[in-house]
Design an enzyme around this catalytic site. Sequence first.
Site, PDB file in Angstrom:
ATOM      1  CD  GLN A   1       3.345   4.287 -10.129  1.00  0.00           C
ATOM      2  OE1 GLN A   1       3.921   5.209 -10.674  1.00  0.00           O
ATOM      3  NE2 GLN A   1       3.171   3.112 -10.715  1.00  0.00           N
ATOM      4  CG  ASP A   2       0.703   0.272  -9.210  1.00  0.00           C
ATOM      5  OD1 ASP A   2       1.139   1.356  -9.623  1.00  0.00           O
ATOM      6  OD2 ASP A   2       0.750  -0.784  -9.875  1.00  0.00           O
TER       7      ASP A   2
ATOM      8  CE  LYS B   1       5.760  -8.891  -9.379  1.00  0.00           C
ATOM      9  NZ  LYS B   1       4.527  -8.484  -8.670  1.00  0.00           N
TER      10      LYS B   1
ATOM     11  CE1 TYR C   1      12.912  -9.481   1.015  1.00  0.00           C
ATOM     12  CE2 TYR C   1      13.098  -8.076  -0.930  1.00  0.00           C
ATOM     13  CZ  TYR C   1      12.495  -8.391   0.271  1.00  0.00           C
ATOM     14  OH  TYR C   1      11.454  -7.612   0.721  1.00  0.00           O
TER      15      TYR C   1
ATOM     16  CD  GLU D   1      10.583  -6.554 -17.189  1.00  0.00           C
ATOM     17  OE1 GLU D   1      11.525  -7.335 -17.038  1.00  0.00           O
ATOM     18  OE2 GLU D   1      10.598  -5.622 -17.996  1.00  0.00           O
TER      19      GLU D   1
ATOM     20  CB  ALA E   1       6.635  -7.014  -5.889  1.00  0.00           C
TER      21      ALA E   1
ATOM     22  CB  THR F   1       4.950  -7.660 -14.475  1.00  0.00           C
ATOM     23  OG1 THR F   1       5.838  -6.949 -15.341  1.00  0.00           O
ATOM     24  CG2 THR F   1       5.646  -8.939 -14.032  1.00  0.00           C
TER      25      THR F   1
ATOM     26  CB  ILE G   1      -0.988  -0.009   1.202  1.00  0.00           C
ATOM     27  CG1 ILE G   1      -2.066   1.067   1.012  1.00  0.00           C
ATOM     28  CG2 ILE G   1      -0.234   0.191   2.529  1.00  0.00           C
ATOM     29  CD1 ILE G   1      -3.264   0.916   1.919  1.00  0.00           C
TER      30      ILE G   1
ATOM     31  CE1 TYR H   1       8.953  -7.327 -10.147  1.00  0.00           C
ATOM     32  CE2 TYR H   1       9.047  -7.344 -12.549  1.00  0.00           C
ATOM     33  CZ  TYR H   1       8.383  -7.030 -11.375  1.00  0.00           C
ATOM     34  OH  TYR H   1       7.147  -6.425 -11.438  1.00  0.00           O
TER      35      TYR H   1
HETATM   36  P1  NAP Z   1       6.475  -0.024  -5.865  1.00  0.00           P
HETATM   37  O1  NAP Z   1       6.160   1.425  -5.949  1.00  0.00           O
HETATM   38  O2  NAP Z   1       7.884  -0.474  -5.867  1.00  0.00           O
HETATM   39  O3  NAP Z   1       5.758  -0.575  -4.542  1.00  0.00           O
HETATM   40  C1  NAP Z   1       6.031  -1.852  -4.052  1.00  0.00           C
HETATM   41  C2  NAP Z   1       5.365  -1.999  -2.695  1.00  0.00           C
HETATM   42  O4  NAP Z   1       5.691  -3.288  -2.184  1.00  0.00           O
HETATM   43  C3  NAP Z   1       5.843  -0.987  -1.640  1.00  0.00           C
HETATM   44  O5  NAP Z   1       4.749  -0.659  -0.812  1.00  0.00           O
HETATM   45  C4  NAP Z   1       6.874  -1.781  -0.872  1.00  0.00           C
HETATM   46  O6  NAP Z   1       7.066  -1.320   0.434  1.00  0.00           O
HETATM   47  C5  NAP Z   1       6.193  -3.134  -0.851  1.00  0.00           C
HETATM   48  N1  NAP Z   1       7.092  -4.236  -0.543  1.00  0.00           N
HETATM   49  C6  NAP Z   1       8.265  -4.554  -1.143  1.00  0.00           C
HETATM   50  N2  NAP Z   1       8.793  -5.661  -0.599  1.00  0.00           N
HETATM   51  C7  NAP Z   1       7.935  -6.035   0.391  1.00  0.00           C
HETATM   52  C8  NAP Z   1       7.931  -7.086   1.334  1.00  0.00           C
HETATM   53  N3  NAP Z   1       8.904  -7.991   1.397  1.00  0.00           N
HETATM   54  N4  NAP Z   1       6.887  -7.173   2.188  1.00  0.00           N
HETATM   55  C9  NAP Z   1       5.878  -6.254   2.160  1.00  0.00           C
HETATM   56  N5  NAP Z   1       5.834  -5.227   1.299  1.00  0.00           N
HETATM   57  C10 NAP Z   1       6.852  -5.131   0.415  1.00  0.00           C
HETATM   58  O7  NAP Z   1       5.738  -0.812  -7.043  1.00  0.00           O
HETATM   59  P2  NAP Z   1       4.474  -0.379  -7.937  1.00  0.00           P
HETATM   60  O8  NAP Z   1       4.983   0.288  -9.154  1.00  0.00           O
HETATM   61  O9  NAP Z   1       3.466   0.271  -7.084  1.00  0.00           O
HETATM   62  O10 NAP Z   1       3.952  -1.811  -8.410  1.00  0.00           O
HETATM   63  C11 NAP Z   1       2.983  -2.524  -7.648  1.00  0.00           C
HETATM   64  C12 NAP Z   1       3.035  -3.990  -8.033  1.00  0.00           C
HETATM   65  O11 NAP Z   1       2.752  -4.122  -9.421  1.00  0.00           O
HETATM   66  C13 NAP Z   1       4.377  -4.668  -7.828  1.00  0.00           C
HETATM   67  O12 NAP Z   1       4.127  -5.993  -7.476  1.00  0.00           O
HETATM   68  C14 NAP Z   1       5.031  -4.610  -9.200  1.00  0.00           C
HETATM   69  O13 NAP Z   1       5.955  -5.666  -9.324  1.00  0.00           O
HETATM   70  C15 NAP Z   1       3.826  -4.793 -10.092  1.00  0.00           C
HETATM   71  N6  NAP Z   1       3.892  -4.180 -11.408  1.00  0.00           N
HETATM   72  C16 NAP Z   1       4.217  -2.869 -11.560  1.00  0.00           C
HETATM   73  C17 NAP Z   1       4.214  -2.279 -12.819  1.00  0.00           C
HETATM   74  C18 NAP Z   1       4.563  -0.835 -13.014  1.00  0.00           C
HETATM   75  O14 NAP Z   1       4.852  -0.453 -14.164  1.00  0.00           O
HETATM   76  N7  NAP Z   1       4.501  -0.012 -11.994  1.00  0.00           N
HETATM   77  C19 NAP Z   1       3.860  -3.068 -13.934  1.00  0.00           C
HETATM   78  C20 NAP Z   1       3.514  -4.391 -13.746  1.00  0.00           C
HETATM   79  C21 NAP Z   1       3.510  -4.936 -12.481  1.00  0.00           C
HETATM   80  P3  NAP Z   1       8.097  -0.107   0.782  1.00  0.00           P
HETATM   81  O15 NAP Z   1       7.332   1.160   0.471  1.00  0.00           O
HETATM   82  O16 NAP Z   1       8.378  -0.319   2.216  1.00  0.00           O
HETATM   83  O17 NAP Z   1       9.284  -0.292  -0.114  1.00  0.00           O
HETATM   84  N1  GDD Z   2      15.708   2.084 -14.135  1.00  0.00           N
HETATM   85  C1  GDD Z   2      16.423   2.521 -15.189  1.00  0.00           C
HETATM   86  N2  GDD Z   2      17.401   3.443 -14.981  1.00  0.00           N
HETATM   87  N3  GDD Z   2      16.138   2.032 -16.421  1.00  0.00           N
HETATM   88  C2  GDD Z   2      16.843   2.521 -17.459  1.00  0.00           C
HETATM   89  C3  GDD Z   2      17.847   3.481 -17.311  1.00  0.00           C
HETATM   90  C4  GDD Z   2      18.151   3.957 -16.011  1.00  0.00           C
HETATM   91  O1  GDD Z   2      19.017   4.789 -15.800  1.00  0.00           O
HETATM   92  N4  GDD Z   2      18.347   3.767 -18.537  1.00  0.00           N
HETATM   93  C5  GDD Z   2      17.687   3.021 -19.415  1.00  0.00           C
HETATM   94  N5  GDD Z   2      16.777   2.245 -18.775  1.00  0.00           N
HETATM   95  C6  GDD Z   2      15.886   1.264 -19.407  1.00  0.00           C
HETATM   96  C7  GDD Z   2      15.928  -0.121 -18.781  1.00  0.00           C
HETATM   97  O2  GDD Z   2      17.069  -0.847 -19.239  1.00  0.00           O
HETATM   98  C8  GDD Z   2      14.601  -0.688 -19.280  1.00  0.00           C
HETATM   99  O3  GDD Z   2      14.762  -1.193 -20.582  1.00  0.00           O
HETATM  100  C9  GDD Z   2      13.690   0.541 -19.352  1.00  0.00           C
HETATM  101  O4  GDD Z   2      14.552   1.687 -19.239  1.00  0.00           O
HETATM  102  C10 GDD Z   2      12.632   0.623 -18.256  1.00  0.00           C
HETATM  103  O5  GDD Z   2      13.260   0.452 -17.006  1.00  0.00           O
HETATM  104  P1  GDD Z   2      12.474   0.709 -15.632  1.00  0.00           P
HETATM  105  O6  GDD Z   2      11.849   2.047 -15.645  1.00  0.00           O
HETATM  106  O7  GDD Z   2      13.400   0.372 -14.524  1.00  0.00           O
HETATM  107  O8  GDD Z   2      11.240  -0.304 -15.703  1.00  0.00           O
HETATM  108  P2  GDD Z   2      11.178  -1.845 -16.153  1.00  0.00           P
HETATM  109  O9  GDD Z   2      10.466  -1.872 -17.472  1.00  0.00           O
HETATM  110  O10 GDD Z   2      12.469  -2.523 -16.038  1.00  0.00           O
HETATM  111  O11 GDD Z   2      10.237  -2.452 -15.009  1.00  0.00           O
HETATM  112  C11 GDD Z   2       9.047  -1.775 -14.597  1.00  0.00           C
HETATM  113  O12 GDD Z   2       7.955  -2.189 -15.386  1.00  0.00           O
HETATM  114  C12 GDD Z   2       7.616  -3.579 -15.270  1.00  0.00           C
HETATM  115  C13 GDD Z   2       6.432  -3.831 -16.192  1.00  0.00           C
HETATM  116  O13 GDD Z   2       6.892  -4.036 -17.498  1.00  0.00           O
HETATM  117  C14 GDD Z   2       8.824  -2.084 -13.130  1.00  0.00           C
HETATM  118  O14 GDD Z   2       7.774  -1.282 -12.647  1.00  0.00           O
HETATM  119  C15 GDD Z   2       8.456  -3.540 -12.910  1.00  0.00           C
HETATM  120  O15 GDD Z   2       8.082  -3.731 -11.545  1.00  0.00           O
HETATM  121  C16 GDD Z   2       7.266  -3.867 -13.805  1.00  0.00           C
HETATM  122  O16 GDD Z   2       6.908  -5.228 -13.657  1.00  0.00           O
END
Ligand code: NAP
Ligand code: GDD
Length: 383
Positions: free
Chosen positions: A13-14, A161, A101, A135, A88, A133, A10, A157
Amino acid sequence: MSKVALITGITGQDGAYLAEYLIKKGYIVHGIKRRSSLFNTERIDHLYQDPHIENRNLILHYGDMTDSLNLTRIIGEIQPDEVYNLAAMSHVKVSFDSPEYTANADGIGVLRLLEAIRLLNLTKKTRFYQASTSELYGLVQEIPQKETTPFYPRSPYAVAKLYGYWITVNYREAYDMHASNGILFNHESPLRGETFVTRKITRAIARIAMGMQQKIFLGNLSAKRDWGHAKDYVRAMHAILQQDEPSDYVIATGITTTIRDFLIMSFAEIGVTLDFQGEGVNETALLNNIDEKVFNKKVGEAFLANFKQRIGEQLVGIDPVYFRPTEVELLIGDATKAQTRLNWKPEYDLPALIEDMMQYDIKLMKRESYLKDGGYSVLNYFE
Ligand code: NAP
Ligand code: GDD
């Protein structure tokens, strides 16, 4: 009677957007937060209610996805109608550093929740949403990716997932649970973590424009992502659990963009163009031109003179430390199933998302530098 929801993650972000959305819908929302040495509830502070208030609609519990007893106790106490598993270790690059982890929290953590629901005899009452995801598609086997596209995960990761995805399907089939996967493509917002590429970029641009940072170093600029707004995507999570039948859904915009273009569009938002030179690790971008009217409107006149002096200087560089051992080069989703069955479609397009993020980061950086209403020039403040 209000519905009761439990959101893991909670504080993320989401989690923050979903909590707000469900509270507005009349839910009582319980959330799991990790114990931390610093406050970690900034994203939901506006929803926080003092524990002494009666009839709260937001209640937080300490917990962790790696602690079965804790998760089981919380679910037993709350008896939720809906569980949204958003917790996560969500950073792909970090998962290469902490693979065990990540497997524990992101993979086995899902099993812990499902098994708690089963052991507590809640399989008929409690609906379960798993944050799956894009991913999972990794080395993509089909363009665009849809629910039937085979998975090919490319990071610890994504592999964790993958387990979460299939254990959710398995519990649905084995125990007739209302358990569903949302296969969400990248979604961003002003609340996005600062080390994901979009927020890293919008935050850095705000700082560069205000003279708080010289340049930004990034990794692979050629990767392509299908980016939406988190606000739109949490609506889909809720809709998935309101369906009569559980199922798995791709949630995406259907448009893909390179990191390089995201960078160009974000600089353009404040009237700045870049001059790209070189290739690969030697690629660099210099400050080319400033549309002063746009810059003054979006950033503030007080910062212009200083920034103008930087024309021709480097603003962007590549640092291979941000490359991943195995990269996901292209993601683009086909959300037809969600559009048809959930009647879901995104309201934000990429320019609107970027505008929202840039506006927020400029405001945030102004606050950080204690510059109020353009009352001081950046040089005066730092001199
Ligand atoms: P986020 O901002 O990184 O939030 C992750 C949340 O999980 C935070 O509240 C974090 O707590 C908590 N958490 C991490 N490890 C934990 C643990 N061991 N036990 C309990 N809580 C834990 O991620 P998000 O972008 O909101 O994404 C939400 C979910 O959707 C994640 O599962 C992510 O993998 C998935 N997802 C995200 C995207 C995207 O583009 N954003 C896309 C597809 C799927 P802290 O605040 O304490 O760190
Ligand atoms: N983080 C990061 N930092 N990524 C970079 C950078 C940098 O400086 N430069 C280039 N990238 C590229 C990464 O290599 C990747 O191809 C892309 O930017 C997106 O990276 P992130 O924003 O870290 O997101 P992600 O796509 O790897 O993962 C996010 O989206 C997934 C859904 O497709 C996360 O939110 C995952 O939790 C989520 O599942």
